[in-house]
Motif scaffolding. Structure first.
Motif, mmCIF file in Angstrom:
data_model
loop_
_atom_site.group_PDB
_atom_site.id
_atom_site.type_symbol
_atom_site.label_atom_id
_atom_site.label_comp_id
_atom_site.label_asym_id
_atom_site.label_seq_id
_atom_site.Cartn_x
_atom_site.Cartn_y
_atom_site.Cartn_z
ATOM 1 N N THR A 128 0.821 -1.213 0.000
ATOM 2 C CA THR A 128 0.000 0.000 0.000
ATOM 3 C C THR A 128 0.857 1.266 0.000
ATOM 4 O O THR A 128 0.366 2.350 0.307
ATOM 5 N N ALA A 129 2.136 1.136 -0.365
ATOM 6 C CA ALA A 129 3.044 2.287 -0.400
ATOM 7 C C ALA A 129 3.302 2.710 -1.837
ATOM 8 O O ALA A 129 3.489 1.873 -2.731
ATOM 9 N N PHE A 130 3.313 4.017 -2.059
ATOM 10 C CA PHE A 130 3.685 4.610 -3.336
ATOM 11 C C PHE A 130 5.013 5.325 -3.110
ATOM 12 O O PHE A 130 5.151 6.097 -2.168
ATOM 13 N N TYR A 131 6.001 5.085 -3.993
ATOM 14 C CA TYR A 131 7.362 5.540 -3.728
ATOM 15 C C TYR A 131 7.770 6.701 -4.622
ATOM 16 O O TYR A 131 7.416 6.749 -5.812
ATOM 17 N N PHE A 161 -5.377 6.081 -6.831
ATOM 18 C CA PHE A 161 -4.557 5.972 -5.628
ATOM 19 C C PHE A 161 -5.343 5.545 -4.388
ATOM 20 O O PHE A 161 -4.796 5.542 -3.290
ATOM 21 N N GLY A 162 -6.595 5.145 -4.569
ATOM 22 C CA GLY A 162 -7.406 4.769 -3.427
ATOM 23 C C GLY A 162 -6.909 3.551 -2.683
ATOM 24 O O GLY A 162 -7.204 3.379 -1.496
ATOM 25 N N HIS A 163 -6.139 2.682 -3.354
ATOM 26 C CA HIS A 163 -5.632 1.480 -2.691
ATOM 27 C C HIS A 163 -4.292 1.716 -2.015
ATOM 28 O O HIS A 163 -3.768 0.818 -1.354
ATOM 29 N N TYR A 164 -3.724 2.908 -2.176
ATOM 30 C CA TYR A 164 -2.486 3.261 -1.474
ATOM 31 C C TYR A 164 -2.825 3.935 -0.146
ATOM 32 O O TYR A 164 -3.878 4.557 -0.004
ATOM 33 N N GLU A 165 -1.924 3.839 0.802
ATOM 34 C CA GLU A 165 -2.103 4.498 2.091
ATOM 35 C C GLU A 165 -1.022 5.538 2.375
ATOM 36 O O GLU A 165 -1.301 6.568 2.994
ATOM 37 N N THR A 166 0.206 5.261 1.921
ATOM 38 C CA THR A 166 1.347 6.094 2.289
ATOM 39 C C THR A 166 2.212 6.397 1.074
ATOM 40 O O THR A 166 2.461 5.505 0.248
ATOM 41 N N LEU A 167 2.651 7.641 0.961
ATOM 42 C CA LEU A 167 3.710 7.978 0.018
ATOM 43 C C LEU A 167 5.030 7.895 0.779
ATOM 44 O O LEU A 167 5.230 8.601 1.762
#
Length: 213
Positions: A128-131, A161-167
């Protein structure tokens, strides 16, 4: 100190080799600043660098052919050639091409992994992280916002981006201005923010081997 091209040049055109040195690194344009910083800091003057356009990050189908062309074009001018890419979405095709050409590439799925260290990154298993890296924080609009059409249709943000939680901002340099920029990117995506000062990770380890091997 090496004069660097701007991020737009690295994104769209990459970086031409100087044509000197004994060892050539063929890299993604998104790694140019890091590779040149390591070369300068360690006085590895015998290392030369050429970069493919960083925007291939968004078009991995172009990477294998472009790497092949670069190796073929430069092979006779250098004693050794190394490839500063991970798999980068090529589904193993880049690794196979490098093995066929007899050139070494960086181990790992992508730069997010080898900046943090492949072992440490794999252990996190963060689905759930976007880098972002330093380069991608600076080039967020060119690599994320505009290609996804969010400049025209910001209402699509949550669909993407709804399935991501954290950048997760993997910082190669300790730059407060870049940290603030990365925080802004997280806010724009509606994500929580985390900063990790990774430095150069496995990229530095590989370059040490390439420079001294």
């Amino acid at each position: 100190m090496t004069s660097l091209p701007n991020d737009t040049i690295l994104t769209d055109a990459g970086l031409a080799a100087r044509g000197d040195g004994r060892v050539l690194i063929v890299a993604c344009g998104a790694l140019a600043r890091e590779i040149l910083a390591l070369r300068d800091a360690n006085r590895w003057a015998h290392l030369d660098l050429t970069c493919l356009p960083a925007i291939y990050h968004n078009h991995p189908e172009k990477i294998v052919g472009a790497v092949r062309d670069a190796v073929t074009r430069h092979r006779d001018a250098y004693q050794s050639i190394f490839i500063a890419y991970g798999d980068c979405g090529t589904g193993g095709l880049l690794e196979a091409a490098c093995a066929e050409m007899g050139v070494e590439m960086i181990a790992g799925p992508h730069c997010y992994s080898f900046f943090e260290g492949n072992t440490a990154f794999a252990a996190r298993d963060e689905i759930t992280a976007f880098y972002l890296t330093d380069f991608l924080a600076r080039q967020f609009d060119a690599f994320v916002w505009k290609p996804l059409g969010l400049d025209r249709h910001p209402e699509l943000r949550d669909m993407y981006f709804g399935h991501y939680e954290t950048l997760v901002y993997q910082a190669q340099t300790d730059d407060p201005a870049l940290t603030e920029l990365a925080k802004t990117c997280a806010d724009r995506l509606g994500l929580a923010f985390e900063r990790r000062l990774t430095g150069y990770g496995d990229l530095e380890t590989h370059m040490q081997g390439w420079a001294t091997g």
